[in-house]
Design a protein around this motif. Structure first.
Motif, mmCIF file in Angstrom:
data_model
loop_
_atom_site.group_PDB
_atom_site.id
_atom_site.type_symbol
_atom_site.label_atom_id
_atom_site.label_comp_id
_atom_site.label_asym_id
_atom_site.label_seq_id
_atom_site.Cartn_x
_atom_site.Cartn_y
_atom_site.Cartn_z
ATOM 1 N N PHE A 107 0.809 -1.216 0.000
ATOM 2 C CA PHE A 107 0.000 0.000 0.000
ATOM 3 C C PHE A 107 0.843 1.268 0.000
ATOM 4 O O PHE A 107 0.301 2.364 -0.136
ATOM 5 N N GLU A 108 2.139 1.127 0.097
ATOM 6 C CA GLU A 108 3.041 2.263 -0.040
ATOM 7 C C GLU A 108 3.665 2.319 -1.427
ATOM 8 O O GLU A 108 4.472 3.201 -1.710
ATOM 9 N N ASN A 109 3.280 1.366 -2.285
ATOM 10 C CA ASN A 109 3.912 1.230 -3.599
ATOM 11 C C ASN A 109 2.978 1.764 -4.695
ATOM 12 O O ASN A 109 1.965 1.153 -5.018
ATOM 13 N N ARG A 110 3.341 2.885 -5.278
ATOM 14 C CA ARG A 110 2.493 3.505 -6.303
ATOM 15 C C ARG A 110 2.431 2.689 -7.591
ATOM 16 O O ARG A 110 1.516 2.865 -8.402
ATOM 17 N N TYR A 111 3.395 1.806 -7.800
ATOM 18 C CA TYR A 111 3.446 1.051 -9.049
ATOM 19 C C TYR A 111 2.405 -0.051 -9.140
ATOM 20 O O TYR A 111 2.298 -0.721 -10.179
ATOM 21 N N VAL A 112 1.645 -0.281 -8.073
ATOM 22 C CA VAL A 112 0.523 -1.222 -8.153
ATOM 23 C C VAL A 112 -0.793 -0.487 -7.871
ATOM 24 O O VAL A 112 -1.781 -1.090 -7.449
ATOM 25 N N PHE A 113 -0.798 0.815 -8.145
ATOM 26 C CA PHE A 113 -1.992 1.631 -7.973
ATOM 27 C C PHE A 113 -2.471 2.044 -9.351
ATOM 28 O O PHE A 113 -1.792 2.782 -10.069
ATOM 29 N N GLY A 121 15.504 -5.863 -12.564
ATOM 30 C CA GLY A 121 16.020 -5.151 -11.400
ATOM 31 C C GLY A 121 15.160 -3.956 -11.045
ATOM 32 O O GLY A 121 15.375 -3.308 -10.024
ATOM 33 N N VAL A 122 14.165 -3.651 -11.898
ATOM 34 C CA VAL A 122 13.283 -2.501 -11.677
ATOM 35 C C VAL A 122 11.992 -2.980 -11.026
ATOM 36 O O VAL A 122 11.397 -3.966 -11.459
ATOM 37 N N ASN A 123 11.565 -2.257 -10.009
ATOM 38 C CA ASN A 123 10.272 -2.519 -9.363
ATOM 39 C C ASN A 123 10.136 -3.962 -8.878
ATOM 40 O O ASN A 123 9.087 -4.591 -9.036
#
Length: 221
Positions: free
Chosen positions: A110-116, A180-182
């Motif tokens: 929930f702190e990760n914008r990449y799964v929003f 190596g990204v996200n």
């Protein structure tokens, strides 16, 4: 995964009880456990673990009505499945499983914008999502409220809303294998599915006569 809910423990339980399982439910559990076992064999390959565990989730919940009746969508089917589980969860096993990991992969998700999803809508140039940051904060706050109130159905809805974005990234080729990204969201997503899916399947085996629906693809002789 809890030591009491390993793949082998689930499989042993399924073998001991399956003679009394209704046919459709038996098929769901058999398929879901097989994919949980395959995920276990992935070692540190979090991409593969996540995908195999998502297949296990599909095996557990997906209903043939989704093809025949074209309802509101996959997420609506998630909610129906979560509601059935929560109604049977008198010991609050789902809530406790999430609570035990709240300070780890769940909080990080929930702190990760990449799964929003609104984050990606905005960066893909879709109008109306310029306020994604406000939505991001609001979503995290709403999740915290649902969690504090002990609403397992809403908590699962929030968690799987984020996991569904990750699922789409991987299944639709929006990520590089072992990139190596996200990496954080793939690692955390796989961890969350790894502790929730065995709980889901175990609860289904404890409630075999529940309305679990007909699988997408039954066995045809």
């Amino acid at each position: 995964m809890s030591d009491s809910l390993t793949f082998h423990a689930l499989k042993d339980k399924q073998r001991a009880l399956r003679a009394n399982f209704p046919e459709n439910m038996s098929l769901r559990v058999h398929r879901a456990i097989s994919w949980i076992g395959r995920a276990d064999a992935c070692g540190k390959d979090d991409d593969a673990r996540f995908l195999f565990l998502w297949i296990a989730f599909n095996a557990a919940y997906a209903d043939e009505r989704e093809i025949q009746e074209k309802p509101q969508g996959e997420r609506a089917a998630f909610l129906e499945f979560f509601g059935r589980l929560a109604a049977l969860d008198t010991e609050r096993r789902i809530y406790k499983a999430i609570w035990q990991r709240f300070s780890g992969p769940v909080r990080m998700l929930f702190e990760n914008r990449y799964v929003f999803n609104p984050f990606w809508q905005h960066h893909n140039g879709i109008d109306g999502f310029e306020d994604w940051e406000e939505r991001f904060k609001s979503s995290a706050h709403a999740f915290a409220q649902a969690f504090q109130s002990g609403d397992s159905t809403r908590v699962l809805s929030f968690v799987f809303d984020r996991l569904y974005v990750l699922r789409n990234q991987l299944v639709h080729g929006g990520a590089t294998w072992n990139s190596g990204v996200n990496r954080a969201q793939v690692r955390d997503g796989a961890a969350i599915l790894a502790f929730l899916m065995p709980v889901f399947v175990d609860m289904m085996m404890d409630n075999p006569t529940g309305n679990w629906g007909r699988p997408f693809y039954p066995v045809i002789e």
